[in-house]
Motif scaffolding. Structure first.
Motif, PDB file in Angstrom:
ATOM      1  N   PHE A   8     -21.721  26.655 -40.114  1.00  0.00           N
ATOM      2  CA  PHE A   8     -20.257  26.586 -40.145  1.00  0.00           C
ATOM      3  C   PHE A   8     -19.653  27.988 -40.237  1.00  0.00           C
ATOM      4  O   PHE A   8     -18.731  28.337 -39.500  1.00  0.00           O
ATOM      5  N   GLU A   9     -20.182  28.804 -41.138  1.00  0.00           N
ATOM      6  CA  GLU A   9     -19.625  30.141 -41.339  1.00  0.00           C
ATOM      7  C   GLU A   9     -19.814  31.018 -40.103  1.00  0.00           C
ATOM      8  O   GLU A   9     -18.940  31.828 -39.760  1.00  0.00           O
ATOM      9  N   ILE A  10     -20.945  30.880 -39.424  1.00  0.00           N
ATOM     10  CA  ILE A  10     -21.169  31.669 -38.206  1.00  0.00           C
ATOM     11  C   ILE A  10     -20.134  31.319 -37.144  1.00  0.00           C
ATOM     12  O   ILE A  10     -19.558  32.199 -36.489  1.00  0.00           O
ATOM     13  N   ILE A  11     -19.884  30.025 -36.966  1.00  0.00           N
ATOM     14  CA  ILE A  11     -18.868  29.610 -35.993  1.00  0.00           C
ATOM     15  C   ILE A  11     -17.508  30.183 -36.370  1.00  0.00           C
ATOM     16  O   ILE A  11     -16.756  30.671 -35.519  1.00  0.00           O
ATOM     17  N   GLN A  12     -17.181  30.139 -37.657  1.00  0.00           N
ATOM     18  CA  GLN A  12     -15.890  30.660 -38.104  1.00  0.00           C
ATOM     19  C   GLN A  12     -15.780  32.158 -37.847  1.00  0.00           C
ATOM     20  O   GLN A  12     -14.736  32.662 -37.413  1.00  0.00           O
ATOM     21  N   ILE A  13     -16.857  32.903 -38.128  1.00  0.00           N
ATOM     22  CA  ILE A  13     -16.835  34.357 -37.901  1.00  0.00           C
ATOM     23  C   ILE A  13     -16.630  34.665 -36.418  1.00  0.00           C
ATOM     24  O   ILE A  13     -15.806  35.508 -36.042  1.00  0.00           O
ATOM     25  N   LEU A  14     -17.363  33.976 -35.555  1.00  0.00           N
ATOM     26  CA  LEU A  14     -17.244  34.221 -34.118  1.00  0.00           C
ATOM     27  C   LEU A  14     -15.898  33.758 -33.572  1.00  0.00           C
ATOM     28  O   LEU A  14     -15.351  34.364 -32.646  1.00  0.00           O
ATOM     29  N   ARG A  15     -15.385  32.690 -34.153  1.00  0.00           N
ATOM     30  CA  ARG A  15     -14.085  32.185 -33.681  1.00  0.00           C
ATOM     31  C   ARG A  15     -12.977  33.199 -33.932  1.00  0.00           C
ATOM     32  O   ARG A  15     -12.045  33.336 -33.142  1.00  0.00           O
ATOM     33  N   LEU A  16     -13.070  33.913 -35.041  1.00  0.00           N
ATOM     34  CA  LEU A  16     -12.016  34.860 -35.418  1.00  0.00           C
ATOM     35  C   LEU A  16     -12.229  36.255 -34.843  1.00  0.00           C
ATOM     36  O   LEU A  16     -11.317  37.089 -34.879  1.00  0.00           O
ATOM     37  N   ALA A  17     -13.428  36.524 -34.312  1.00  0.00           N
ATOM     38  CA  ALA A  17     -13.746  37.872 -33.832  1.00  0.00           C
ATOM     39  C   ALA A  17     -13.075  38.154 -32.492  1.00  0.00           C
ATOM     40  O   ALA A  17     -12.986  37.281 -31.627  1.00  0.00           O
ATOM     41  N   ARG A  18     -12.630  39.388 -32.306  1.00  0.00           N
ATOM     42  CA  ARG A  18     -12.017  39.813 -31.051  1.00  0.00           C
ATOM     43  C   ARG A  18     -12.999  40.560 -30.157  1.00  0.00           C
ATOM     44  O   ARG A  18     -12.690  40.875 -29.008  1.00  0.00           O
ATOM     45  N   ARG A  19     -14.180  40.879 -30.680  1.00  0.00           N
ATOM     46  CA  ARG A  19     -15.210  41.556 -29.912  1.00  0.00           C
ATOM     47  C   ARG A  19     -16.567  41.039 -30.389  1.00  0.00           C
ATOM     48  O   ARG A  19     -16.645  40.376 -31.434  1.00  0.00           O
ATOM     49  N   PRO A  20     -17.632  41.297 -29.660  1.00  0.00           N
ATOM     50  CA  PRO A  20     -18.962  40.804 -30.073  1.00  0.00           C
ATOM     51  C   PRO A  20     -19.323  41.237 -31.496  1.00  0.00           C
ATOM     52  O   PRO A  20     -19.020  42.359 -31.919  1.00  0.00           O
ATOM     53  N   VAL A  21     -19.952  40.334 -32.190  1.00  0.00           N
ATOM     54  CA  VAL A  21     -20.367  40.584 -33.574  1.00  0.00           C
ATOM     55  C   VAL A  21     -21.885  40.556 -33.624  1.00  0.00           C
ATOM     56  O   VAL A  21     -22.519  39.598 -33.150  1.00  0.00           O
ATOM     57  N   THR A  22     -22.476  41.578 -34.190  1.00  0.00           N
ATOM     58  CA  THR A  22     -23.936  41.650 -34.241  1.00  0.00           C
ATOM     59  C   THR A  22     -24.487  40.726 -35.321  1.00  0.00           C
ATOM     60  O   THR A  22     -23.799  40.366 -36.287  1.00  0.00           O
TER      61      THR A  22
END
Length: 235
Positions: A8-22
């Protein structure tokens, strides 16, 4: 952190990110290893969550992807499961039916790992179940509270003395044996509690107390520690 919560948290982080997240960045936020994040992302991709990217360049959600409207952590899911189970112990027939519908809707809206919380039947609220009151329809009481509409009660106190009360209902308290209507009693000119199992009649009247509900609830809360005669009704 449990795996379902991490997903769940990974989806939330990626949903809010404006650029690729490592993976390293995600791992630092969730306090796990980058290897765990690689495995979690692979699991999400297997569930057809459109995550793109790779090691060294980071991860993003595919443009145009719309997440389900309701996203919950595993702990939030379990909190809802238990809260809905507690409704089964009340005498509010309408809310009990609504609880079953909410469970089905949430289970259908969240991803599969979280939906399991609603189907595994592992959390229970135990104890006496309050019977539905004979004369007071709790759905009518709840609507009157929302609409700030007065109610007319035929009421018997603990000594069996009968009175007719017109009240401004402001709250409904659910106990294991019964429920209490909290309202400003126009006969007593004070906030009073009325047990629904002592109500012989409960009817809305064509009179309202618009924009007074919040103030009356404030007075009610203050009255938990203040003297009983300290509260005065709003004009």
């Amino acid at each position: 952190m449990r795996k379902a919560s991490r997903l769940f948290e990974i989806i939330q982080i990626l949903r809010l990110a404006r650029r690729p997240v490592t993976a390293a960045t995600i791992a630092a936020q969730l306090e796990v290893t980058a290897r765990s994040i690689y495995r979690d992302i692979a699991a999400l991709q297997a569930m057809r969550v459109p995550i793109e990217g790779g090691r060294g360049i980071g991860y993003i959600l595919r443009p145009g992807f719309t997440l389900p409207p309701l996203m919950l952590s595993i702990e939030e899911s379990e909190a809802i499961v238990l809260a809905l189970a507690l409704l089964e112990r009340t005498g509010d027939t309408e809310l009990k039916q609504a609880a079953k519908q909410v469970t089905r809707k949430i289970a259908a809206a969240v991803p599969a790992p979280l939906a399991e919380s609603f189907s595994r039947n592992a959390l229970h609220a135990w104890g006496a179940v309050a019977p539905a009151p004979d004369a007071a329809d709790l759905s009518t009481v709840r609507r009157a509270i929302r609409d700030e509409q007065k109610l007319l009660l035929d009421y018997r106190d603990e000594l069996g003395r009968a009175t007719e009360r017109q009240i401004r209902p402001i709250a409904l308290i659910y106990y294991s044996q019964t429920a209490n209507i909290v309202g400003w009693c126009e006969l007593r000119q004070a906030i009073r509690n009325f047990r629904v199992d002592r109500v012989a009649r409960c009817e809305p009247v064509p009179d309202f107390f618009r924009h007074q509900g919040e103030e009356l609830r404030r007075l009610w809360v203050e009255g938990w520690t203040a003297k009983p005669d300290a509260a005065k009704a709003p004009a």
